[in-house]
Scaffold this active site. Structure first.
Site, PDB file in Angstrom:
ATOM      1  N   ASP A   6      -8.265   8.164   0.206  1.00  0.00           N
ATOM      2  CA  ASP A   6      -8.184   6.624   1.496  1.00  0.00           C
ATOM      3  C   ASP A   6      -9.881   6.212   1.063  1.00  0.00           C
ATOM      4  O   ASP A   6     -10.831   6.079   1.646  1.00  0.00           O
ATOM      5  CB  ASP A   6      -8.960   7.719   2.896  1.00  0.00           C
ATOM      6  CG  ASP A   6      -8.887   6.810   3.795  1.00  0.00           C
ATOM      7  OD1 ASP A   6      -9.038   6.695   5.067  1.00  0.00           O
ATOM      8  OD2 ASP A   6      -8.238   5.245   3.414  1.00  0.00           O
TER       9      ASP A   6
ATOM     10  N   LYS B  35      -9.388   1.107  -3.038  1.00  0.00           N
ATOM     11  CA  LYS B  35      -8.066   1.259  -3.109  1.00  0.00           C
ATOM     12  C   LYS B  35      -7.502   1.232  -4.475  1.00  0.00           C
ATOM     13  O   LYS B  35      -6.817   1.925  -5.652  1.00  0.00           O
ATOM     14  CB  LYS B  35      -7.309   0.052  -3.045  1.00  0.00           C
ATOM     15  CG  LYS B  35      -7.963   0.603  -0.951  1.00  0.00           C
ATOM     16  CD  LYS B  35      -7.762   1.520  -0.637  1.00  0.00           C
ATOM     17  CE  LYS B  35      -8.331   1.656   0.117  1.00  0.00           C
ATOM     18  NZ  LYS B  35      -8.244   3.236   0.832  1.00  0.00           N
TER      19      LYS B  35
ATOM     20  N   ASP C  19      -3.314   7.122   2.020  1.00  0.00           N
ATOM     21  CA  ASP C  19      -3.327   6.077   3.224  1.00  0.00           C
ATOM     22  C   ASP C  19      -3.407   4.300   2.378  1.00  0.00           C
ATOM     23  O   ASP C  19      -3.984   4.017   1.494  1.00  0.00           O
ATOM     24  CB  ASP C  19      -5.096   5.846   4.063  1.00  0.00           C
ATOM     25  CG  ASP C  19      -5.034   5.431   5.248  1.00  0.00           C
ATOM     26  OD1 ASP C  19      -6.289   4.887   5.634  1.00  0.00           O
ATOM     27  OD2 ASP C  19      -3.582   5.029   5.781  1.00  0.00           O
ATOM     28  N   ASN C  20      -3.268   3.309   3.282  1.00  0.00           N
ATOM     29  CA  ASN C  20      -3.183   2.062   2.340  1.00  0.00           C
ATOM     30  C   ASN C  20      -2.215   1.407   2.122  1.00  0.00           C
ATOM     31  O   ASN C  20      -2.828   0.145   0.612  1.00  0.00           O
ATOM     32  CB  ASN C  20      -5.083   1.699   2.504  1.00  0.00           C
ATOM     33  CG  ASN C  20      -5.562   2.132   3.303  1.00  0.00           C
ATOM     34  OD1 ASN C  20      -6.594   3.140   3.446  1.00  0.00           O
ATOM     35  ND2 ASN C  20      -5.706   2.060   5.144  1.00  0.00           N
TER      36      ASN C  20
ATOM     37  N   GLU D 142      -4.406   0.327  10.928  1.00  0.00           N
ATOM     38  CA  GLU D 142      -5.064   0.963  12.008  1.00  0.00           C
ATOM     39  C   GLU D 142      -5.971   0.587  13.203  1.00  0.00           C
ATOM     40  O   GLU D 142      -6.519  -0.826  13.001  1.00  0.00           O
ATOM     41  CB  GLU D 142      -6.451   1.750  11.444  1.00  0.00           C
ATOM     42  CG  GLU D 142      -7.678   1.441  10.576  1.00  0.00           C
ATOM     43  CD  GLU D 142      -7.238   1.692   9.067  1.00  0.00           C
ATOM     44  OE1 GLU D 142      -5.653   1.461   9.027  1.00  0.00           O
ATOM     45  OE2 GLU D 142      -8.038   1.326   8.360  1.00  0.00           O
TER      46      GLU D 142
HETATM   47  O1  LIG Z   1     -11.409  -0.246   1.872  1.00  0.00           O
HETATM   48  C1  LIG Z   1     -10.998   0.510   2.462  1.00  0.00           C
HETATM   49  N1  LIG Z   1     -11.565   1.564   2.084  1.00  0.00           N
HETATM   50  C2  LIG Z   1     -12.071   2.006   1.748  1.00  0.00           C
HETATM   51  C3  LIG Z   1     -13.129   3.604   1.830  1.00  0.00           C
HETATM   52  C4  LIG Z   1     -14.099   3.868   1.126  1.00  0.00           C
HETATM   53  C5  LIG Z   1     -14.668   4.995   1.061  1.00  0.00           C
HETATM   54  O2  LIG Z   1     -15.321   6.071   0.257  1.00  0.00           O
HETATM   55  C6  LIG Z   1     -16.083   5.366   0.027  1.00  0.00           C
HETATM   56  S1  LIG Z   1     -15.735   4.657  -1.545  1.00  0.00           S
HETATM   57  C7  LIG Z   1     -15.887   5.901  -2.502  1.00  0.00           C
HETATM   58  C8  LIG Z   1     -15.838   6.026  -4.057  1.00  0.00           C
HETATM   59  C9  LIG Z   1     -16.022   7.378  -5.180  1.00  0.00           C
HETATM   60  N2  LIG Z   1     -15.418   8.222  -4.474  1.00  0.00           N
HETATM   61  C10 LIG Z   1     -15.727   8.628  -3.210  1.00  0.00           C
HETATM   62  C11 LIG Z   1     -15.445   7.282  -2.618  1.00  0.00           C
HETATM   63  C12 LIG Z   1     -16.549   4.491   0.513  1.00  0.00           C
HETATM   64  O3  LIG Z   1     -17.819   4.521   0.686  1.00  0.00           O
HETATM   65  C13 LIG Z   1     -16.051   4.468   2.111  1.00  0.00           C
HETATM   66  O4  LIG Z   1     -16.918   5.482   2.924  1.00  0.00           O
HETATM   67  C14 LIG Z   1     -10.183   0.088   3.761  1.00  0.00           C
HETATM   68  C15 LIG Z   1      -9.616  -1.135   4.161  1.00  0.00           C
HETATM   69  C16 LIG Z   1      -9.012  -0.905   5.181  1.00  0.00           C
HETATM   70  N3  LIG Z   1      -8.852  -2.730   5.725  1.00  0.00           N
HETATM   71  O5  LIG Z   1      -8.246  -2.662   6.364  1.00  0.00           O
HETATM   72  O6  LIG Z   1      -9.897  -4.100   4.903  1.00  0.00           O
HETATM   73  C17 LIG Z   1      -8.398  -0.464   5.942  1.00  0.00           C
HETATM   74  C18 LIG Z   1      -8.654   1.015   5.832  1.00  0.00           C
HETATM   75  O7  LIG Z   1      -7.846   1.774   5.998  1.00  0.00           O
HETATM   76  C19 LIG Z   1      -9.546   1.060   4.155  1.00  0.00           C
HETATM   77  O8  LIG Z   1      -9.731   2.279   4.277  1.00  0.00           O
HETATM   78 MG   LIG Z   2      -7.753   3.659   4.995  1.00  0.00          MG
END
Ligand SMILES: O=C(NC/C=C/[C@H]1O[C@@H](Sc2ccncc2)[C@H](O)[C@@H]1O)c1cc([N+](=O)[O-])cc(O)c1O
Ligand SMILES: [Mg+2]
Length: 214
Positions: free
Chosen positions: A141, A144, A169-170, A199
């Protein structure tokens, strides 16, 4: 100074959830995101699918990529058997700080290890640093465009065994096309799509469950 959304989410947990009650923490975050501010938690609808996969797999070792505020970390950990553990990787130190407090409010510190840094660096160190042999369940998650490279890294580091489950997810929104193509076409995986919604919205999204065949 202006608070951040993760800080406001944490305050909503501390105000509305009961200490030591993980399900009330999950409920408080979902209510905050529905009534006050959208946030990128897996959410209640996809969360039910996550719950059913976790309950079916009954994992002893779990890896989560992308902790954010710890919503799915708490949701997963609340379903784990007594000695089971979840390692969750978070790149952003501010998010990690909030997640640790959400996890503490839920009373799940003993089952969860929040590790700060990029997955690409930490995955190769899992065995030596945390004594992990293989993961029974991986919840993807995070960024992406990291789903596919990190899956290949997990394979190359021998962290997946026959029957390990990847739950992503996603896969529709924001979408992970290269990852989806890989797990759906590789002879090394058996994949299944669980259609749902992004979500707290009516947009389509879903989870992809992939069994590693070894
Ligand atoms: O962008 C999305 N998720 C990216 C999540 C990223 C998470 O993981 C780390 S990155 C990382 C890097 C390397 N190692 C560990 C963590 C970031 O600091 C954040 O906490 C997302 C976007 C939407 N949306 O609707 O736009 C909906 C969702 O459910 C999503 O998960
Ligand atoms: Mg997500």
């Amino acid at each position: 100074t202006q608070s951040t959304r993760p800080q406001r989410l944490l305050h909503a947990v501390q105000k509305n959830a009961t200490r030591g009650d993980p399900r009330s923490v999950v409920k408080a975050i979902d209510n905050f995101c529905r009534q006050k501010e959208w946030a990128m938690n897996v959410g209640d609808e996809k969360g039910c699918i996550l719950d059913s996969v976790v309950s079916e797999v009954n994992p002893v070792t779990v890896l989560e990529l992308g902790t954010y505020c710890g919503y799915s970390t708490v949701r997963i950990a609340s379903l784990l058997p007594p000695r089971a553990k979840i390692i969750t990787l978070e790149f952003n130190p501010d998010y990690a700080k909030i997640a640790r407090q959400v996890i503490a409010w839920a009373g799940l510190e003993d089952k969860i290890q929040v590790v700060e840094g990029p997955s690409g660096e930490w995955i190769p160190k899992m065995k030596e640093q945390f004594g992990v042999k293989t993961f029974d369940l991986v919840f993807l998650d995070h960024w992406k465009d990291r789903y596919l490279p990190d899956t290949k890294l997990l394979e190359d580091c021998g962290l997946l065994r026959k029957g390990s489950i990847l739950l992503a997810d996603n896969v529709i929104c924001p979408g992970t096309p290269d990852y989806l193509e890989y797990v759906r076409n590789s002879p090394r995986y058996k994949s299944q799509y669980f259609k749902s919604h992004l979500e707290y919205t009516k947009a389509e999204d879903g989870l992809e469950k992939s069994v590693f065949l070894g």
